[in-house]
Structure formats: C-alpha cells, structure tokens
Design an enzyme around this catalytic site. Structure first.
Site, PDB file in Angstrom:
ATOM      1  N   GLU A 276       0.862  -1.200   0.000  1.00 41.72           N
ATOM      2  CA  GLU A 276       0.000   0.000   0.000  1.00 41.72           C
ATOM      3  C   GLU A 276       0.894   1.245   0.000  1.00 41.72           C
ATOM      4  OE1 GLU A 276      -1.564   0.823   3.943  1.00 41.72           O
ATOM      5  OE2 GLU A 276      -3.351   1.793   3.126  1.00 41.72           O
TER       6      GLU A 276
ATOM      7  N   ASN B  36      -6.913   6.358  -1.717  1.00 45.62           N
ATOM      8  CA  ASN B  36      -5.841   5.410  -1.449  1.00 45.62           C
ATOM      9  C   ASN B  36      -6.081   4.257  -2.429  1.00 45.62           C
ATOM     10  OD1 ASN B  36      -4.101   3.490  -0.401  1.00 45.62           O
ATOM     11  ND2 ASN B  36      -4.571   3.950   1.742  1.00 45.62           N
TER      12      ASN B  36
ATOM     13  N   LYS C 205      -9.385   2.132  -1.941  1.00 52.13           N
ATOM     14  CA  LYS C 205      -9.623   1.591  -0.582  1.00 52.13           C
ATOM     15  C   LYS C 205     -10.965   2.038  -0.013  1.00 52.13           C
ATOM     16  CE  LYS C 205      -7.089   1.360   3.845  1.00 52.13           C
ATOM     17  NZ  LYS C 205      -5.791   1.728   4.458  1.00 52.13           N
TER      18      LYS C 205
ATOM     19  N   GLU D  81      -6.010   8.837   7.608  1.00 43.16           N
ATOM     20  CA  GLU D  81      -6.571   8.395   6.306  1.00 43.16           C
ATOM     21  C   GLU D  81      -7.956   8.989   6.061  1.00 43.16           C
ATOM     22  OE1 GLU D  81      -5.869   4.562   4.574  1.00 43.16           O
ATOM     23  OE2 GLU D  81      -4.752   3.977   6.365  1.00 43.16           O
TER      24      GLU D  81
ATOM     25  N   CYS E 292      -4.871  -2.879   2.792  1.00 40.07           N
ATOM     26  CA  CYS E 292      -4.568  -2.829   4.225  1.00 40.07           C
ATOM     27  C   CYS E 292      -5.767  -3.101   5.123  1.00 40.07           C
ATOM     28  CB  CYS E 292      -3.894  -1.500   4.570  1.00 40.07           C
ATOM     29  SG  CYS E 292      -3.113  -1.578   6.205  1.00 40.07           S
TER      30      CYS E 292
ATOM     31  N   ASN F 123       0.349  -1.005   5.341  1.00 36.95           N
ATOM     32  CA  ASN F 123       1.242  -0.241   6.225  1.00 36.95           C
ATOM     33  C   ASN F 123       0.597  -0.331   7.604  1.00 36.95           C
ATOM     34  OD1 ASN F 123       3.252   1.974   4.710  1.00 36.95           O
ATOM     35  ND2 ASN F 123       1.499   1.394   3.468  1.00 36.95           N
TER      36      ASN F 123
HETATM   37  N1  CDV Z   1      -2.944   1.536   6.539  1.00 35.16           N
HETATM   38  C1  CDV Z   1      -3.868   0.906   7.292  1.00 35.16           C
HETATM   39  O1  CDV Z   1      -4.996   0.700   6.851  1.00 35.16           O
HETATM   40  N2  CDV Z   1      -3.491   0.570   8.541  1.00 35.16           N
HETATM   41  C2  CDV Z   1      -4.392  -0.066   9.490  1.00 35.16           C
HETATM   42  C3  CDV Z   1      -4.006   0.295  10.895  1.00 35.16           C
HETATM   43  C4  CDV Z   1      -4.361   1.678  11.227  1.00 35.16           C
HETATM   44  C5  CDV Z   1      -4.697  -0.606  11.910  1.00 35.16           C
HETATM   45  C6  CDV Z   1      -4.386  -1.565   9.329  1.00 35.16           C
HETATM   46  O2  CDV Z   1      -5.486  -2.137   9.251  1.00 35.16           O
HETATM   47  O3  CDV Z   1      -3.338  -2.186   9.355  1.00 35.16           O
END
Ligand code: CDV
Length: 311
Positions: free
Chosen positions: A47, A110, A127, A146, A172, A197
């Site tokens: 990501e 994103n 996303k 975000e 993510c 991330n």
């Molecule tokens: N980049 C993300 O979406 N990170 C989230 C954190 C904030 C929990 C994740 O689900 O890994």
C-alpha cells in the site's frame, strides 16, 4: 492441467520523508528484476508504495500533502517501472495515493492498480475501509489521518480476469473485514492482492506488538480459507523516520496455510508457484456458497452499520 501463477510478494523496507520517488522506483525495479529472475509473472508491492506512510503527519493545509499523491499513472517518476515490467514480461500490483479530477473537483483516494505483463493497467481499486481519524490529535504519538486525506473508494470490490485467473484487490485495513473477502469470493476470486502499512503500535489502545502480526495473519488466513482463494499480503515494513511498521509479508493458500513469509524488515522478495485452481475443492465442499449460504438471514450485514442492542 494446473493453472500456475508464480507470484512475488515484494516487501518494502522503510521509506523516509526525505526519500525521492526516483529512489523508491529504483528499489521497486530492483525487486521486480529479482522476482522475474526467479520466474515470477506477477509482483505485488505494498500500500502507498511510493512514499513514506504520510497519513501519520498532520498538515494544516490539505494541499501541502498533495506532494505525496500521483496525478497520473504512469507519471514521469513511475514510468520506468512500467517499462521494466513490459521489458521483463511481468505484471505488477502497486499501491499509491491517487489525486483524480472527477465530478469537476479534485478527489483523493488510497488506490492500487493491477498492471499486465504488457505494461498496461488491467484494473484499479480504491480503498473502502479507511481507518483512523480526520481531526488533529496532538496527544497521541502519531496520527492516522486516512479519513482526512482520502475519500472512501467508489469502485466497489471488482474482480478481473488476468494472469489466467480471477484476480481481486483490497488495501490494508480492508483485510480485517470479512465483507471484503466475501464480496470478492462471491465473484469466484482466485487470488486477492493486498498491500499494507500497519504501525507496530496501536495508538488507540495499548496492545502487545506481536498481536499486530497475529491479527494480520488471522485476517489473511481466514479470508483465504473462507473463500477458497490465494491471498498475497505485502508489507511496507521497518522504521520510517522512527515510526515502526510490522513486516511479515505472506502468501496464503486457499486452504488457509501460509506458504511463504518474509523474514526481514526490509526490501525482500518471497515467492510461491500458485495453482490457481487449488481453491476449487474449498469452493465445492465446505464453502459451496450456492448450497450453504443463507442470505435471507444476513440482512443486518447490509442494512446496519454499527451494533444495535435491542434486548
Ligand atoms: N494503513 C492501514 O490501513 N493501517 C491499518 C491500521 C491503522 C490498523 C491496518 O489495518 O493495518
């Protein structure tokens, strides 16, 4: 005959604020060459793979953060990656911050793209499950903005016929939501590509760091098994200007087993030769959706967002 796709999870180590796009793209190209030399046909990057994880920083003026966004894809800095993919005949999945002009206004997402071995974009995902907050919280160790910098994705969860299979994407935090995988599963997805991330520290509640990796694994493995699909989860890892991110990039088989896993906190390629039909037995037995699902009892999933206690 087995439909084989050798896929590479191309984990990235930290990207610092001072790192340029050109430096990052050179690292991506290096990982792509390594993957191609090992016979991979698809390379999956994390990501927001072109910059540091900038939602940890507050900028008073939104426009100040625009330097982290791509206005075109490929753009000047990313074109070498597309050219190298075409030269090597491999496809790739890339997460990035997208600044689009839609409905007569700038819109920030994103995003992730899937690019074919001819260097052409096959599909794009934006996303949907954006974590974090939109307001400035100076009392926590770092921000997770975000909800400030991105809009909720407006492309749904499509699948694409590519690489001899049915491919899906998520980003993510999407992986923590069974709805993500089930919507893809209902379209017969055979491989889900996911970059992440994930900060090692939970800013909202003290939590042992090992649980962050456990929750990553649980999410990817259950999504894979419950939908009979391969899942490729790829981290941006390590310490970005002192901000720690988990590693543990994995390739998960449709039976829920992890078949490949990154060992480092840095740039690293791990690969597996995936039989895209392996999930068929899961899809035809315990998770034969058409025989066993009971959507007449799932109304709350789409009618309700938060918990409603009625007793
Ligand atoms: N980049 C993300 O979406 N990170 C989230 C954190 C904030 C929990 C994740 O689900 O890994």
């Amino acid at each position: 005959m087995a439909r084989k796709l050798k896929v590479a999870a191309a984990q990235l180590g930290p990207i610092h604020l001072a790192d340029t796009r050109e430096q990052v793209v050179a690292r991506l190209v290096e990982l792509m060459r390594e993957a191609a030399a090992g016979g991979c046909r698809l390379v999956v990057y994390p990501e927001l793979a072109l910059t540091t994880f900038f939602p940890r920083y507050w900028y008073d003026d939104l426009a100040e953060a625009d330097r982290f966004f791509e206005r075109e894809m490929p753009g000047e800095a990313t074109r070498p990656l597309f050219e190298e993919a075409k030269r090597l005949g491999v496809g790739f999945h890339l997460g990035y911050a997208e600044l689009a002009e839609e409905e007569g206004r700038p819109r920030r997402f994103n995003a992730a793209i899937l690019v074919g071995p001819d260097g052409e974009i096959v599909g794009k995902y934006r996303k949907i499950h954006l974590p974090g907050h939109a307001d400035h919280r100076p009392n926590i160790p770092f921000q997770h903005l975000e909800k400030r910098y991105f809009e909720v994705g407006n492309l749904g969860f499509p699948v694409w016929r590519a690489f001899d299979g049915i491919m899906g994407m998520a980003i993510c935090n999407d992986r923590r939501w069974p709805e993500t995988f089930r919507v893809l599963g209902l379209q017969g997805v055979e491989m889900v590509l996911i970059g992440y991330n994930t900060p090692t520290f939970n800013i909202y509640h003290p939590e042992a760091p090992h649980l962050r990796t456990l929750h990553n694994d649980i999410s990817l493995q259950s999504g894979a098994y419950q939908n009979g699909t391969w899942v490729v989860g790829v981290a941006k890892a390590g310490s970005e200007d002192g901000h720690e991110l988990i590693a543990g990039s994995t390739i998960v088989a449709p039976n829920g087993e992890i078949v490949a896993r990154a060992l480092t906190m840095d740039d690293e390629v791990v690969a597996f030769d995936c039989d895209l039909g392996l999930g068929d037995y899961v899809k035809n037995t315990v998770f034969a959706f058409e025989r066993h699902r009971r959507p007449e009892h799932y109304g709350r999933i789409v009618e309700q967002t938060g918990v409603r206690i009625e007793v």
